[in-house]
Scaffold this motif. Structure first.
Motif, PDB file in Angstrom:
ATOM      1  N   THR A   1       0.142 -29.937  79.290  1.00  0.00           N
ATOM      2  CA  THR A   1       0.734 -30.527  78.081  1.00  0.00           C
ATOM      3  C   THR A   1       1.187 -29.347  77.246  1.00  0.00           C
ATOM      4  OG1 THR A   1      -0.980 -30.971  76.787  1.00  0.00           O
ATOM      5  CG2 THR A   1      -0.431 -32.591  78.292  1.00  0.00           C
ATOM      6  N   ALA A   2       2.053 -29.537  76.631  1.00  0.00           N
ATOM      7  CA  ALA A   2       2.514 -28.616  75.423  1.00  0.00           C
ATOM      8  C   ALA A   2       1.560 -28.331  74.402  1.00  0.00           C
ATOM      9  CB  ALA A   2       3.941 -29.118  74.640  1.00  0.00           C
ATOM     10  N   ARG A   3       0.749 -29.481  74.048  1.00  0.00           N
ATOM     11  CA  ARG A   3      -0.552 -29.230  73.218  1.00  0.00           C
ATOM     12  C   ARG A   3      -1.369 -28.203  73.995  1.00  0.00           C
ATOM     13  NH1 ARG A   3      -4.017 -34.026  70.234  1.00  0.00           N
ATOM     14  NH2 ARG A   3      -5.190 -32.389  69.025  1.00  0.00           N
ATOM     15  N   SER A   4      -1.816 -28.396  75.120  1.00  0.00           N
ATOM     16  CA  SER A   4      -2.676 -27.488  75.691  1.00  0.00           C
ATOM     17  C   SER A   4      -2.065 -25.989  75.929  1.00  0.00           C
ATOM     18  CB  SER A   4      -3.104 -28.115  77.096  1.00  0.00           C
ATOM     19  OG  SER A   4      -1.881 -28.075  77.825  1.00  0.00           O
ATOM     20  N   GLY A   5      -1.025 -26.010  76.003  1.00  0.00           N
ATOM     21  CA  GLY A   5      -0.109 -24.569  76.020  1.00  0.00           C
ATOM     22  C   GLY A   5      -0.245 -23.996  74.589  1.00  0.00           C
ATOM     23  N   LEU A   6      -0.179 -24.980  73.328  1.00  0.00           N
ATOM     24  CA  LEU A   6      -0.165 -24.332  72.182  1.00  0.00           C
ATOM     25  C   LEU A   6      -1.581 -23.569  71.737  1.00  0.00           C
ATOM     26  CD1 LEU A   6       0.465 -24.030  69.010  1.00  0.00           C
ATOM     27  CD2 LEU A   6      -0.498 -26.438  68.744  1.00  0.00           C
TER      28      LEU A   6
END
Length: 413
Positions: A58-63
């Motif tokens: 997810t984008a959040r995990s990438g953040l």
């Protein structure tokens, strides 16, 4: 623990934590604090964030992965070895397309780049001096010397890893030591094993192999001065990499054994440590760099400043070996200013030191004493000069008596 739980079950995760506790870097060898040791905080965060991002995509995990990577890079550029290994794991994994088609890796790259922009701007301002410094200091002209240092690096880290690996084998095969074949049959089987996540284990295996093999080969190829300290942060994945092997069987009793081994060794080390220090002091009484009473000096200088100016001691001027311990030990935590720095640390400046006043310190046992004295004479013309002698004792054995030339410069009026 959190990394282990993404790779193995609770039983194996506990065993992994015990192995790390027996790894000398984490337990018995914490004799100095430097960026290499600090990476033992930031690099596990990078690996944990990567495993999380690889799973969630997810984008959040990438953040979180991008922020962890930037934090690690700000610790030391050496972490590029681990970040590169993570990148190779992502590219080599059978599920790489699922990961690369998700927003996680691209968000991570973007966030890490944005977070590093201020640092990159600073690098440009100082003409990339940290990088040229590394090239000047650690570049070698002799390939034979480089090979010798690489062998020392490899041998040193293998010796450190041999401790937890040997103790793990002892815990696993305790009751079958007289019959090695029986012990092997009990803990090694090719049958199904539900105690591990093979996909995440593959990530761990790739990362650990890359960081184990890559730096020595790079050192040989580029003829680099390989320091043994550089391996401090690169082998914390060895326990999970080994315990995640599917054929390995882990009986419950092994958890008790490894915990008992850890407890006994820890207690024995704590009991022996004062005597080790006393023996070392008796055999090497003049090791001023190691045994100088810097905490005592910090307390005395803090008192001297308060007696004179009734205010907080704001700045200490001296070499990093002297100034930074003052920052750490003094209750005022003065900002360190290092005379002759090519680039400023950003914590203070010469102008601020003159405005707030500072204490300059020259170590009389340091070969750089003339340079230090010359700087103090030029920048502390109104200084009150004091000589302070400090000494530590270990079980009655006197340590080196060090005389410090101290320059107390009052705040500007």
């Amino acid at each position: 623990w959190l990394i282990a739980l993404r790779v193995v079950d609770y039983r194996r995760a506990f065993f992994i934590v015990m192995l790390l506790a027996l790894y000398p870097i984490f337990n018995f060898k914490g004799f100095k604090y430097n960026p290499d040791l600090l990476q033992l905080v930031t690099l596990p965060l990078v690996v944990l964030a990567y495993l999380h991002a690889f799973e969630k995509r997810t984008a959040r995990s990438g953040l979180w992965l991008g922020l962890a990577g930037a934090l690690a890079l700000m610790t030391k550029y050496w972490v590029l070895t681990m970040i590169g290994a993570v990148g190779l794991a992502a590219l080599m994994h059978p599920d790489r397309l699922k990961f690369l088609r998700s927003p996680a890796p691209w968000v991570a790259i973007a966030v890490a780049t944005l977070a590093m922009i201020p640092h990159l701007m600073w690098l440009k301002e100082v003409d990339f001096l940290p990088l040229t410094y590394a090239g000047d200091v650690y570049g070698l002209s002799s390939r034979a010397q480089s090979a010798q240092l690489v062998l020392g690096y490899v041998g040193h880290n293998l010796a450190l890893l041999a401790v937890p690996v040997t103790l793990a084998a002892l815990a696993l095969a305790w009751t079958s030591l007289v019959r090695p074949s029986a012990a092997l049959a009990r803990i090694w089987s090719r049958g199904a094993n539900a105690g591990g996540n093979r996909s995440q284990a593959l990530n761990i295996w790739i990362i650990q192999i890359v960081v184990a093999v890559g730096p020595p080969l790079g050192g040989l190829f580029f003829t680099v001065y390989m320091k043994t300290d550089w391996g401090i942060s690169l082998f914390f994945l060895t326990p999970p990499a080994l315990i995640a092997i599917p054929a390995l069987r882990l009986p419950k009793i092994a958890l008790f054994r490894i915990a008992a081994i850890w407890l006994l060794l820890t207690l024995a080390t704590l009991v022996a440590s004062p005597y080790i220090a006393a023996r070392e002091m008796a055999e090497n009484p003049n090791a001023a760099a190691s045994y100088g009473a810097r905490s005592q000096l910090a307390r005395e200088l803090t008192q001297e400043w308060h007696m004179r100016f009734r205010s907080r001691w704001a700045v200490v001027a001296g070499t990093t070996e002297v100034g930074e311990p003052m920052t750490f030990y003094s209750a005022d935590h003065p900002a360190p200013f290092t005379p002759g720095e090519v680039w400023s640390s950003g914590l203070t400046s010469l102008e601020e030191a003159r405005r707030l006043g500072f204490i300059g310190i020259c170590d009389t046992s340091d070969g750089r004493l003339p340079v230090c004295e010359a700087w103090m004479a030029a920048n502390g013309k109104d200084a009150e000069q004091v000589t302070i002698t400090t000494q530590r004792f270990f079980h009655g054995h006197p340590g080196p008596a060090i005389s410090w030339k101290v320059y107390i410069v009052p705040p500007a009026k």
